[in-house]
Design a protein around this motif. Structure first.
Motif, PDB file in Angstrom:
ATOM      1  N   ARG A  83       0.857  -1.180   0.000  1.00 22.88           N
ATOM      2  CA  ARG A  83       0.000   0.000   0.000  1.00 22.88           C
ATOM      3  C   ARG A  83       0.894   1.231   0.000  1.00 22.88           C
ATOM      4  N   THR A  84       0.339   2.361  -0.342  1.00 26.71           N
ATOM      5  CA  THR A  84       1.132   3.588  -0.296  1.00 26.71           C
ATOM      6  C   THR A  84       1.095   4.148   1.120  1.00 26.71           C
ATOM      7  N   PHE A  85       1.952   5.117   1.356  1.00 27.85           N
ATOM      8  CA  PHE A  85       1.999   5.771   2.657  1.00 27.85           C
ATOM      9  C   PHE A  85       0.943   6.887   2.791  1.00 27.85           C
ATOM     10  N   ASP A  86       0.102   7.068   1.804  1.00 25.46           N
ATOM     11  CA  ASP A  86      -0.917   8.115   1.877  1.00 25.46           C
ATOM     12  C   ASP A  86      -1.706   8.036   3.183  1.00 25.46           C
ATOM     13  N   ASN A  87      -1.914   9.216   3.784  1.00 23.52           N
ATOM     14  CA  ASN A  87      -2.700   9.341   5.017  1.00 23.52           C
ATOM     15  C   ASN A  87      -2.040   8.672   6.226  1.00 23.52           C
ATOM     16  N   SER A  88      -0.771   8.416   6.145  1.00 26.04           N
ATOM     17  CA  SER A  88      -0.087   7.763   7.259  1.00 26.04           C
ATOM     18  C   SER A  88       0.821   8.729   8.000  1.00 26.04           C
ATOM     19  N   ALA A 112       4.608   2.431  10.746  1.00 29.85           N
ATOM     20  CA  ALA A 112       3.578   3.249  10.114  1.00 29.85           C
ATOM     21  C   ALA A 112       2.243   3.087  10.810  1.00 29.85           C
ATOM     22  N   THR A 113       1.520   4.172  10.864  1.00 27.62           N
ATOM     23  CA  THR A 113       0.144   4.154  11.327  1.00 27.62           C
ATOM     24  C   THR A 113      -0.718   4.869  10.289  1.00 27.62           C
ATOM     25  N   PHE A 114      -1.832   4.233   9.959  1.00 27.38           N
ATOM     26  CA  PHE A 114      -2.757   4.808   9.003  1.00 27.38           C
ATOM     27  C   PHE A 114      -4.039   5.286   9.681  1.00 27.38           C
ATOM     28  N   THR A 115      -4.082   5.202  11.017  1.00 28.39           N
ATOM     29  CA  THR A 115      -5.299   5.538  11.750  1.00 28.39           C
ATOM     30  C   THR A 115      -5.097   6.636  12.782  1.00 28.39           C
ATOM     31  N   TYR A 116      -3.938   7.282  12.756  1.00 32.49           N
ATOM     32  CA  TYR A 116      -3.622   8.215  13.834  1.00 32.49           C
ATOM     33  C   TYR A 116      -4.561   9.411  13.877  1.00 32.49           C
TER      34      TYR A 116
END
Length: 131
Positions: A26-31, A97-101
């Motif tokens: 997945r990409t790092f978008d929104n992380s 990485a966190t995608f929900t922060y």
């Protein structure tokens, strides 16, 4: 997402190293992508983090004048540039990485400095700084 760090090694005090953290799946978008380190016999500690979309960065006091973190959108990669390295920087360095922060409450910066905030971790790369 799978994270892979690279760029560690053995250097002398005062030297520089650049670590990379590449994501697959997945990409790092929104992380937010953080860097942590663990020295022998010590607990893992926060080093730096970057919010992918905005580019905002946060650093531990011990590194803020020497380290920088950046991202390359095209390569889906985050970097940790480490300058003026000291023997006390010797550790295994991890990216995470966190995608929900953005969904959490409270002090976002404080949460990003905590390893509990991160869901995906790389395998770590050894950095050794000799005196």
């Amino acid at each position: 997402a799978q994270l892979v760090e690279s760029g560690g090694g053995l250097v002398q005090a005062g030297a520089s190293l650049r670590l990379s953290c590449a994501a697959s799946g997945r990409t790092f978008d929104n992380s937010a992508v953080g860097w942590f380190r663990q020295a022998p016999g010590k607990e893992r500690e926060f080093v730096a983090t970057i919010r992918w979309n905005s580019g905002e960065t946060y650093f531990a006091d011990s590194v803020k004048d020497r380290f920088a973190t950046s991202r390359d959108n095209a390569k889906n990669t985050v970097y940790l540039q480490m300058n003026s390295l000291k023997p006390e920087d010797t550790a295994v360095y991890y990216c995470a990485a966190t995608f929900t922060y953005l969904l959490g409450g409270g002090d976002m910066v404080a949460r990003l400095m905590s390893e509990e905030e991160y869901d995906f971790w790389g395998q770590g790369t050894q950095v050794t700084v000799s005196s």
